[in-house]
Scaffold this motif. Structure first.
Motif, mmCIF file in Angstrom:
data_model
loop_
_atom_site.group_PDB
_atom_site.id
_atom_site.type_symbol
_atom_site.label_atom_id
_atom_site.label_comp_id
_atom_site.label_asym_id
_atom_site.label_seq_id
_atom_site.Cartn_x
_atom_site.Cartn_y
_atom_site.Cartn_z
ATOM 1 N N GLU A 179 0.881 -1.168 0.000
ATOM 2 C CA GLU A 179 0.000 0.000 0.000
ATOM 3 C C GLU A 179 0.915 1.213 0.000
ATOM 4 N N GLY B 131 -4.194 -2.945 2.900
ATOM 5 C CA GLY B 131 -3.979 -1.940 3.897
ATOM 6 C C GLY B 131 -5.060 -0.860 3.991
ATOM 7 N N SER B 132 -4.843 -0.071 5.015
ATOM 8 C CA SER B 132 -5.781 0.997 5.298
ATOM 9 C C SER B 132 -6.020 1.871 4.081
ATOM 10 N N TRP C 125 -2.385 8.029 4.739
ATOM 11 C CA TRP C 125 -1.093 8.187 5.416
ATOM 12 C C TRP C 125 -0.494 9.578 5.251
ATOM 13 N N ASN D 284 -10.573 -3.876 4.132
ATOM 14 C CA ASN D 284 -9.382 -4.089 4.943
ATOM 15 C C ASN D 284 -9.724 -3.890 6.417
ATOM 16 N N GLU D 285 -9.352 -4.824 7.224
ATOM 17 C CA GLU D 285 -9.513 -4.714 8.675
ATOM 18 C C GLU D 285 -10.862 -4.087 9.053
ATOM 19 N N TYR E 75 0.321 -7.964 14.170
ATOM 20 C CA TYR E 75 1.443 -7.110 14.578
ATOM 21 C C TYR E 75 1.654 -7.402 16.049
ATOM 22 N N GLU F 270 -0.717 -9.410 6.651
ATOM 23 C CA GLU F 270 0.139 -8.425 7.311
ATOM 24 C C GLU F 270 0.746 -9.081 8.541
HETATM 25 O O1 AHR Z 1 0.654 -1.973 7.482
HETATM 26 C C1 AHR Z 1 0.226 -0.824 8.111
HETATM 27 C C2 AHR Z 1 -1.255 -0.853 8.459
HETATM 28 O O2 AHR Z 1 -1.516 -1.765 9.460
HETATM 29 C C3 AHR Z 1 -2.172 -1.268 7.348
HETATM 30 O O3 AHR Z 1 -2.471 -0.221 6.515
HETATM 31 C C4 AHR Z 1 -3.388 -1.751 8.058
HETATM 32 O O4 AHR Z 1 -4.044 -2.761 7.366
HETATM 33 C C5 AHR Z 1 -2.844 -2.224 9.378
HETATM 34 O O5 AHR Z 1 -3.568 -1.730 10.434
#
Ligand code: AHR
Length: 626
Positions: free
Chosen positions: A23, A229-230, A260, A348-349, A400, A426
């Motif tokens: 992303e 991703g976001s 971002w 996403n998420e 994460y 991710e």
């Molecule tokens: O990878 C960074 C961000 O982490 C991504 O955009 C999102 O999907 C996650 O929260």
């Protein structure tokens, strides 16, 4: 510990086991992978990030101003740069202009640079275009471009080439465009879409930065999840990911406020993504917008259909024959052959930012039904980052965590029902170990992956490999970070304008080792003389090469771990053992820094029983292969 690897049983490993997630974050796209060297080339903005003159400086006292002309270059590029002679200009030649400093630097090498710029206004004379040092003003390459005449009041595009004879000693350089103000008829000129490209990967026009593609290609990944991703979600209404604004001529592409903190050019648009997949042999995993913004705004059920239709149009654009409305549009852009999309991720998420309730209530199902009705072959993935996903679909688990957090999840997928499949789109260690084993979101993260974290990621990834066919594949995120302007660390690859600084992280090394030693069939193991942990492993074979493969990681051991591996039915007398380790558990690779990952390759001879004996140090990742 002695490990016996069965000859039979197990499961086929996903052909997509390791891949890439992209992303535009950290200027990984604009200012990174997208090879465009001019920053803010078209002065595009939004209500979130208004248009501005970032990246530009006047030359010889010129006055630079952002203007919205009544006749802009295009509807998607409403603002342009007005360059006028300043009152304090005492330059005898009348030369004025502007300089662009690139994405915090421009690398100059003896190679061909191809550029263009658009001008509106009446001017008789030449434009001088050059690559020059910002400090010494040394000119590395220059081109003269003749204006097409004094009468022109419409926008005109000029093309140029620059051929430096030598490399600049640093990246503190500019692209400078000047013109003779004496040749102006109306006191100023307007500029837009100012572009400069170095050679790109596979020589694609509007292509990708070679060194960054090479760093990705060495991983031999098999899929690309994009465009987020976001970022695919859109920071707020109405800035969702409008795929149709990312294709076609650059001058017609709208920008978009990214998730971002910066405006994205959409220079890497849908077709560039597909070319990227083609060039690197990657299976596309296409993320589509699904009615939810990061700002918690959600499209109601009764208003959702046009957005679903838009996704179907997007799929037709990619996959439809040239006789379909959107397929014919693609063909008209020079791509008559349809692409094949097998995986689509819905959003996403969606468990975050107010998305969960509506996702479960109607959004996912509505997209799922519409897509599978037209494309029954497709794996439609939900994005709730938990498990299990809807039985008929697949999910995308994001993780994460801390090093200990990853190691504690070695068995995570063991509990997942075999009817479910998940991507791990991710994966990254982002926070040091701590008593509660939790990530302090909002606090600063380490700048670069560090060795103990990378080993822990390996433990988690080995746990995944053991669990095929539940696993579609895994990718680290985020992939890129321009160290001059970024929002998220750590990343797989870090870079700046100097391609010799591009840094492959400790996690990059681990993923490369696991990814390039492919198991096509994992095999059951039995063991004695120890427990799972501190040694973690997966074993199997590659049916294409006939190799037997044992992958392992050691985490939290007080001493070296002696290992004996016995591949049932294997007659090989020699196996190659590759061990990755580091002198310092907290060491990181970073741009310009030393390589902290040690690679040791040993040849291991089978003992009298045909087994392979070796030992692995604490905090190591290893592959034994016959
Ligand atoms: O990878 C960074 C961000 O982490 C991504 O955009 C999102 O999907 C996650 O929260």
């Amino acid at each position: 510990i002695t490990i016996n690897v069965s000859q039979n049983g197990g499961n086929k490993t996903s052909p997509l086991q390791y891949g890439l997630m992209f992303e535009d974050i950290n200027h990984g796209g604009d200012g990174g992978l997208y090879a465009e060297l001019v920053r803010n080339r078209a002065f595009q903005g939004s209500t979130v990030y208004p248009a501005n003159l970032d990246g530009y400086e006047p030359v010889n006292g010129a006055i630079l101003a952002l203007q919205n002309l009544s006749k802009p270059l295009s509807p998607s590029m409403p603002s342009s740069l007005n360059v006028a002679k300043g009152s304090n200009n005492n330059n005898n030649h009348g030369l004025i202009g502007f300089a662009n400093e690139g994405w915090w630097g421009i690398e100059v090498k003896p190679q061909k640079y191809a550029g263009s710029f658009c001008v509106q206004g009446a001017y008789e004379g030449d434009f001088d275009v050059s690559l020059q040092s910002k400090i010494t003003q040394e000119v590395f390459a220059t081109a003269k471009v003749k204006s097409s005449g004094a009468q022109h009041k419409d926008w005109i595009q000029y093309k140029y080439e620059l051929l430096p004879k030598k490399s600049a000693s640093n990246t503190n350089n500019t692209l400078t465009i000047t013109f003779d103000s004496k040749g102006l008829k109306d006191g100023s000129l307007n500029f837009n879409l100012i572009s400069l490209f170095p050679p790109t990967y596979n020589n694609r026009p509007n292509g990708l930065r070679i060194d960054l593609v090479e760093a990705m290609a060495e991983l031999e990944g098999k899929f690309l999840r994009f465009p987020g991703g976001s970022d695919v979600e859109g920071v707020q209404a109405p800035y969702w990911y409008k795929w149709n604004e990312t294709v076609g001529d650059l001058k017609d592409r709208y920008s978009r406020p990214s998730a971002w903190t910066y405006e994205e050019s959409n220079g890497i648009g849908l077709i560039e993504y597909m070319n990227w997949c083609d060039d690197m042999g990657l299976e596309p995993i296409l993320a589509v917008w699904d009615g939810h913004y990061l700002s918690n705004e959600v499209i109601s059920e009764s208003d959702l259909q046009p957005y679903i239709d838009d996704t179907l149009n997007q799929l037709e654009f990619l996959m439809g024959g040239p006789d379909t409305p959107y397929g014919s549009w693609r063909a008209s852009l020079g791509y008559p052959k349809p692409w094949q999309i097998n995986y689509v991720e819905i959003g996403n998420e969606d468990n975050l930012y107010g998305g969960l309730e509506t996702y479960i209530a109607y959004r996912f199902q509505a997209y799922y039904d519409a897509i599978t009705a037209k494309y029954p072959h497709m794996t439609v993935m939900e994005s709730l980052t938990g498990m299990p996903g809807p039985a008929a679909a697949a999910s995308d688990y994001h993780q994460y965590s801390t090093p200990d957090g990853f190691v504690s999840q070695f068995n995570y997928f063991d509990q997942m029902p075999v009817t479910n499949r998940t991507l791990n789109g991710e994966v990254a260690t982002v926070y040091p170990n701590n008593p509660s084993n939790s990530v302090a979101w909002g606090s600063p993260f380490p700048l670069y992956p560090w060795w103990i974290g990378s080993v822990a990621e390996a433990v988690f990834l080995l746990g995944e490999e053991r669990n095929s066919p539940k696993i579609i594949g895994a990718s680290y995120a985020p992939m890129f970070r321009n160290i001059n302007n970024w929002q998220w660390s750590p990343t797989l690859i870090a870079f700046d304008a100097d391609s010799s600084h591009t840094s492959r992280s400790t996690s990059w090394h681990v993923i490369k080792l696991l990814s390039t030693n492919k198991i096509t069939q994992n095999l059951p193991t039995t063991w004695s003389g120890g427990d799972i942990g501190p040694l973690y492993w997966v074993a199997g074979r590659n049916d294409n090469t006939g190799s037997n493969i044992f992958k392992a990681a050691v985490y939290n051991s007080t001493s070296d771990v002696p290992v004996t591996v016995n591949f049932a039915g294997c007659n090989a007398k020699i196996a190659n053992l590759t061990i990755l380790s580091s002198d310092d558990p907290n060491a990181s690779n970073y741009p310009g820094g030393p390589e902290v990952v040690k690679t040791e390759i040993q040849s291991v001879t089978a003992n009298a029983q045909g087994a392979f004996e070796f030992s692995l140090p604490n905090l190591s990742v290893a592959v034994l292969k016959t």
